[in-house]
Scaffold this active site. Structure first.
Site, PDB file in Angstrom:
ATOM      1  N   CYS A 112       0.882  -1.222   0.081  1.00 48.33           N
ATOM      2  CA  CYS A 112      -0.084  -0.071  -0.018  1.00 48.33           C
ATOM      3  C   CYS A 112       0.945   1.096  -0.014  1.00 48.33           C
ATOM      4  CB  CYS A 112      -1.036   0.051   1.184  1.00 48.33           C
ATOM      5  SG  CYS A 112      -2.078   1.348   1.344  1.00 48.33           S
ATOM      6  N   ARG A 163       3.020   4.693   6.190  1.00 47.06           N
ATOM      7  CA  ARG A 163       3.319   3.975   7.492  1.00 47.06           C
ATOM      8  C   ARG A 163       3.920   2.495   7.209  1.00 47.06           C
ATOM      9  NH1 ARG A 163      -1.964   5.188  10.416  1.00 47.06           N
ATOM     10  NH2 ARG A 163      -2.460   4.482   8.128  1.00 47.06           N
ATOM     11  N   CYS A 185      -6.034   0.006   6.741  1.00 49.99           N
ATOM     12  CA  CYS A 185      -5.979   0.619   5.496  1.00 49.99           C
ATOM     13  C   CYS A 185      -7.201   1.369   5.142  1.00 49.99           C
ATOM     14  CB  CYS A 185      -5.623  -0.497   4.419  1.00 49.99           C
ATOM     15  SG  CYS A 185      -5.192   0.072   2.858  1.00 49.99           S
TER      16      CYS A 185
END
Ligand code: CO
Length: 203
Positions: free
Chosen positions: A42, A46, A101
């Site tokens: 993704c 982070r 997410c």
């Protein structure tokens, strides 16, 4: 100093430090890259592939997009995958999602977010396929389960590309991994055994 200028300054300090610990590091790296891993993750700031796996530059080829989606019609991911498999000959493809997410969360919500809703269509269809299981869960558990289902689904998409099928057909060693990262613990967890052949896909 503007905060953006700090990045250039940080870079000079980092490059110096790397050279001090290994004087040939950059000259060696500039000549060729031979990473063993392809990371499909993704875009979330982070979840930086190199950092969380403890890998220095040169060790992991990286593709990131919102919610680590792999669509067979996306030339971006296909080009990355083909180069990684056919040219770099990576031995492992890691599809890595993360709990919490935002992209997966958006796919669960019943309102418009913009063009991203089209990008997230494969995840929205997962919510329909798994609606019985998901309807038993609430809030964070529902989101977390969909994050897991998404990783498993995207890893299957990787395994079903002609690129991976052809690599297995010619006997190339290649494993597809389905991992998830927990933001509040910094921990990576495999969700299933690696897929190393066509026979493994649905197991
Ligand atoms: Co994300």
């Amino acid at each position: 100093m503007k905060s953006i200028d700090k990045l250039i300054k940080n870079n000079a300090i980092w490059a110096d430090r790397m050279r001090q610990s290994d004087p040939d590091f950059f000259t060696r790296l500039a000549q060729q890259q031979s990473p063993k891993y392809l990371w499909i993750g993704c875009s979330d700031s982070r979840v930086p592939a190199n950092e969380i796996t403890g890998l220095p530059p040169g060790e992991v080829f990286v593709h990131r997009n919102v919610a680590n989606v792999v669509q067979e019609t996306d030339f971006n991911v296909l080009a990355v995958l083909q180069y990684a498999v056919d040219v770099l000959k990576v031995t492992d493809v890691i599809v890595c999602g993360h709990y919490g997410c935002g992209g997966v969360k958006a796919a669960l919500e019943n309102f418009r977010h913009g063009i991203i809703d089209n990008w997230l269509a494969p995840i929205r269809s997962l919510t329909r396929i798994h609606k019985d299981e998901l309807s038993e869960l609430e809030n964070d558990s529902k989101l977390d389960r969909l994050c897991e289902l998404n990783v498993l689904s995207q890893a299957r998409h990787v395994a079903r590309t002609t690129i991976v099928e052809d690599a297995w057909e010619r006997g190339q060693e290649l494993a597809i991994h389905s991992w998830i990262y927990r933001l509040d613990q910094g921990i990576l967890t495999p969700l299933r055994n690696p897929t190393s052949s066509r026979l493994d896909i649905d197991n």
